[in-house]
Write a protein that holds these residues in place. Structure first.
Motif, PDB file in Angstrom:
ATOM      1  N   VAL A   7       0.838  -1.206   0.000  1.00 34.36           N
ATOM      2  CA  VAL A   7       0.000   0.000   0.000  1.00 34.36           C
ATOM      3  C   VAL A   7       0.870   1.252   0.000  1.00 34.36           C
ATOM      4  O   VAL A   7       0.618   2.205  -0.753  1.00 34.36           O
ATOM      5  N   ASP A   8       1.898   1.271   0.853  1.00 33.74           N
ATOM      6  CA  ASP A   8       2.785   2.432   0.904  1.00 33.74           C
ATOM      7  C   ASP A   8       3.520   2.628  -0.417  1.00 33.74           C
ATOM      8  O   ASP A   8       3.692   3.766  -0.879  1.00 33.74           O
ATOM      9  N   THR A   9       3.959   1.531  -1.024  1.00 29.44           N
ATOM     10  CA  THR A   9       4.659   1.624  -2.298  1.00 29.44           C
ATOM     11  C   THR A   9       3.746   2.156  -3.394  1.00 29.44           C
ATOM     12  O   THR A   9       4.143   3.010  -4.194  1.00 29.44           O
ATOM     13  N   ALA A  10       2.513   1.635  -3.419  1.00 32.54           N
ATOM     14  CA  ALA A  10       1.557   2.116  -4.420  1.00 32.54           C
ATOM     15  C   ALA A  10       1.255   3.598  -4.229  1.00 32.54           C
ATOM     16  O   ALA A  10       1.175   4.367  -5.201  1.00 32.54           O
ATOM     17  N   ALA A  11       1.095   4.024  -2.960  1.00 31.41           N
ATOM     18  CA  ALA A  11       0.834   5.438  -2.703  1.00 31.41           C
ATOM     19  C   ALA A  11       2.021   6.296  -3.123  1.00 31.41           C
ATOM     20  O   ALA A  11       1.849   7.387  -3.698  1.00 31.41           O
ATOM     21  N   ALA A  12       3.243   5.815  -2.835  1.00 29.17           N
ATOM     22  CA  ALA A  12       4.441   6.566  -3.243  1.00 29.17           C
ATOM     23  C   ALA A  12       4.539   6.657  -4.763  1.00 29.17           C
ATOM     24  O   ALA A  12       4.913   7.704  -5.310  1.00 29.17           O
ATOM     25  N   ASP A  13       4.197   5.574  -5.453  1.00 26.32           N
ATOM     26  CA  ASP A  13       4.231   5.604  -6.922  1.00 26.32           C
ATOM     27  C   ASP A  13       3.205   6.581  -7.480  1.00 26.32           C
ATOM     28  O   ASP A  13       3.476   7.307  -8.448  1.00 26.32           O
ATOM     29  N   LEU A  14       2.012   6.608  -6.872  1.00 30.28           N
ATOM     30  CA  LEU A  14       0.992   7.550  -7.338  1.00 30.28           C
ATOM     31  C   LEU A  14       1.439   8.993  -7.111  1.00 30.28           C
ATOM     32  O   LEU A  14       1.225   9.862  -7.977  1.00 30.28           O
TER      33      LEU A  14
ATOM     34  N   SER B 283      15.952  -2.184 -13.514  1.00 35.09           N
ATOM     35  CA  SER B 283      16.024  -0.765 -13.871  1.00 35.09           C
ATOM     36  C   SER B 283      16.669   0.047 -12.757  1.00 35.09           C
ATOM     37  O   SER B 283      17.565   0.872 -13.002  1.00 35.09           O
ATOM     38  N   GLU B 284      16.229  -0.182 -11.525  1.00 37.52           N
ATOM     39  CA  GLU B 284      16.781   0.588 -10.406  1.00 37.52           C
ATOM     40  C   GLU B 284      18.235   0.226 -10.148  1.00 37.52           C
ATOM     41  O   GLU B 284      19.055   1.099  -9.858  1.00 37.52           O
TER      42      GLU B 284
ATOM     43  N   ASP C 159      25.728   0.566  -0.111  1.00 35.10           N
ATOM     44  CA  ASP C 159      25.132   0.694   1.212  1.00 35.10           C
ATOM     45  C   ASP C 159      23.690   0.232   1.164  1.00 35.10           C
ATOM     46  O   ASP C 159      22.860   0.852   0.521  1.00 35.10           O
ATOM     47  N   ALA C 160      23.423  -0.876   1.826  1.00 32.89           N
ATOM     48  CA  ALA C 160      22.066  -1.418   1.849  1.00 32.89           C
ATOM     49  C   ALA C 160      21.395  -1.195   3.186  1.00 32.89           C
ATOM     50  O   ALA C 160      20.495  -1.929   3.570  1.00 32.89           O
ATOM     51  N   SER C 161      21.847  -0.177   3.927  1.00 30.28           N
ATOM     52  CA  SER C 161      21.262   0.096   5.237  1.00 30.28           C
ATOM     53  C   SER C 161      19.890   0.724   5.071  1.00 30.28           C
ATOM     54  O   SER C 161      19.469   1.089   3.973  1.00 30.28           O
ATOM     55  N   GLY C 162      19.203   0.830   6.216  1.00 34.01           N
ATOM     56  CA  GLY C 162      17.848   1.359   6.182  1.00 34.01           C
ATOM     57  C   GLY C 162      17.791   2.762   5.598  1.00 34.01           C
ATOM     58  O   GLY C 162      18.631   3.610   5.879  1.00 34.01           O
TER      59      GLY C 162
ATOM     60  N   GLY D 130      14.743   0.024   0.193  1.00 39.99           N
ATOM     61  CA  GLY D 130      13.383   0.130  -0.338  1.00 39.99           C
ATOM     62  C   GLY D 130      13.081  -0.942  -1.362  1.00 39.99           C
ATOM     63  O   GLY D 130      11.981  -1.490  -1.402  1.00 39.99           O
ATOM     64  N   LEU D 131      14.076  -1.257  -2.183  1.00 38.15           N
ATOM     65  CA  LEU D 131      13.905  -2.317  -3.173  1.00 38.15           C
ATOM     66  C   LEU D 131      13.707  -3.665  -2.485  1.00 38.15           C
ATOM     67  O   LEU D 131      12.881  -4.481  -2.917  1.00 38.15           O
TER      68      LEU D 131
END
Length: 460
Positions: A262-269, A378-379, A417-420, A426-427
């Protein structure tokens, strides 16, 4: 730096675990390297004594748990002919759940086993009847009772084995220090191994004493590992019977994943709205204004109006390109029409370094999994372009049983760096939402290898 999100599945781990930045003399996880091997230092390590203490405490605690559980079950079952059996059984089950929390704390303190508390009771209504119904229907309550019943015989066995090995090991190891007690206080020549009416065998000469001490040394060195094997069964019982059920854990995981989705979809929108507002929409508004001015200039100055229309035509092309880029960011048409091979080749062509793409798939996965794999690559390729300093990169996609494997590697400077809070974190959250895994292997100095593992879902 080797970072993993999620859990390693049955398909192995990825890359070596080269550790950077550890202090001299440090080993895995920054722990100090010991000069003595583990087998020699185990008898005097704190962990061995904690595990031995756990086994010693298990016997009296298990007797109390067993007695209480069997008594409450027997009394409650016997009283079921009347209404009194229901509250007695419910109280017994609730008490077993409480005692289970004590056992989890004991395992956490002595074994280092951190087991989460099981799911709480969820009565459907208010009042004592609803609470008793929830206790009696809870599988967690009955698993606590099963633990109380099964743990007692195992505790007796492990206590006996641990005490026997521990006492005999240390007693025979230290025999040279106290064998003189027998002739001094017992009137014997030493520790008696055998005796009958005809003859007796004592451990009383230097050779026999030395052999006894060596045998004791072997037993003492083996005892911590025997106790550790015994506590492994305790770990399994505590984790399997006193922790949350697999179904409950899965429900919690899915609820968390749903929040991520849900958070990801909202961020994409929000991103799409921002790109439209700041990009194509603003450009089209300016284009409309320019065309309005050109319309007013058409009669007064046709040449100026033609120049303004020509500029507007260039703005139209730019706006169309921005809209195409935005549409490609939502879901590229080439991915839908031609699959991952063509889509990833298109992404690779826009990377600032040469990228070799190899897709080894006989069939296409589900559209959702295919899309996640595409945006993952892509990312990662954007990271390669911006941060890696690489001269070349490679993208490999293949299938292992029911998992889709995606790997992006480069020969850059490493140290990803894969830290928070980072893009990789995020990925990893997006992949975790579909039961995926992200593994980052990026030692300082390179190379970098990022592997994504996704569930294989057959496309329609």
């Amino acid at each position: 730096m080797a970072t993993q999100y999620g859990q390693y599945g049955q398909y192995g781990d990825y890359g070596d675990r080269s550790r950077q930045g550890e202090a001299p003399g440090a080993g895995a996880g920054g722990r100090r390297r010991h000069r003595l091997p583990a087998v020699l230092r185990a008898p005097v390590e704190a962990r061995a004594w904690r595990e031995f203490g756990y086994v010693l405490l298990s016997l009296p605690i298990s007797i109390v748990l067993f007695t209480f559980a069997v008594t409450m079950l027997s009394v409650g079952a016997g009283l079921l002919v009347t209404f009194l059996g229901v509250p007695v059984l419910a109280a017994g089950l609730a008490a077993c759940r409480g005692l289970g929390s004590v056992e989890r704390a004991r395992a956490r303190g002595l074994l280092g086993l951190d087991v989460a508390a099981p799911e709480p009771l969820r009565p459907r209504g208010k009042g004592a009847m609803s609470w008793m119904g929830a206790v009696l229907k809870s599988g967690t309550s009955w698993r606590h009772v099963l633990y109380a019943v099964l743990h007692m015989p195992w505790a007796v066995f492990s206590f006996t084995v641990a005490i026997t090995f521990w006492v005999y090991g240390w007693a025979t190891l230290t025999y040279p220090l106290w064998f003189w007690l027998f002739p001094l206080y017992g009137g014997q020549d030493g520790l008696q191994l055998y005796g009958d009416d005809g003859h007796r065998v004592y451990l009383d000469n230097p050779f026999e004493i030395t052999v006894t001490a060596l045998l004791g040394l072997l037993i003492t060195l083996a005892t911590p590992w025997i106790v550790r094997a015994l506590t492994t069964v305790d770990r399994v019982m505590v984790h399997g019977l006193l922790g949350p059920s697999r179904l409950a854990s899965r429900v919690v995981e899915l609820e968390s994943d749903r929040g991520v989705v849900v958070d990801t979809a909202a961020a994409d929108l929000r991103r799409i709205e921002r790109d439209l507002h700041d990009g194509a929409q603003a450009r089209l508004v300016a284009l409309a204004m320019d065309l309005g001015l050109a319309k007013e200039k058409l009669r007064e100055d046709p040449r100026e109006a033609a120049r303004m229309v020509d500029e507007a035509h260039g703005e139209v092309k730019t706006a169309l390109q921005e809209l195409r880029d935005l549409a490609r960011g939502i879901h590229p048409a080439v991915l839908t029409d031609r699959g991952l091979d063509a889509a990833l080749s298109s992404v690779a062509s826009r990377c600032t370094v040469p990228v070799q793409v190899e897709v080894d798939l006989v069939e296409r996965p589900a559209a959702a999994i295919e899309g996640i794999a595409y945006f993952t690559v892509s990312e990662l390729l954007q990271n390669v372009s911006k941060h890696s300093g690489a001269r070349s990169a490679a993208v490999d996609v293949w299938r292992v049983e029911e998992r889709l494997m995606v790997q992006v590697s480069d020969d850059g400077v490493g140290g990803a760096d894969a830290s928070g809070g980072s893009g990789l974190a995020g990925l990893a959250g997006r992949l975790d939402a579909v039961d995926g895994i992200l593994v980052v292997d990026s030692p300082v100095g390179g190379p970098t290898r990022v592997t994504a593992e996704l569930p294989w879902r057959r496309g329609e």
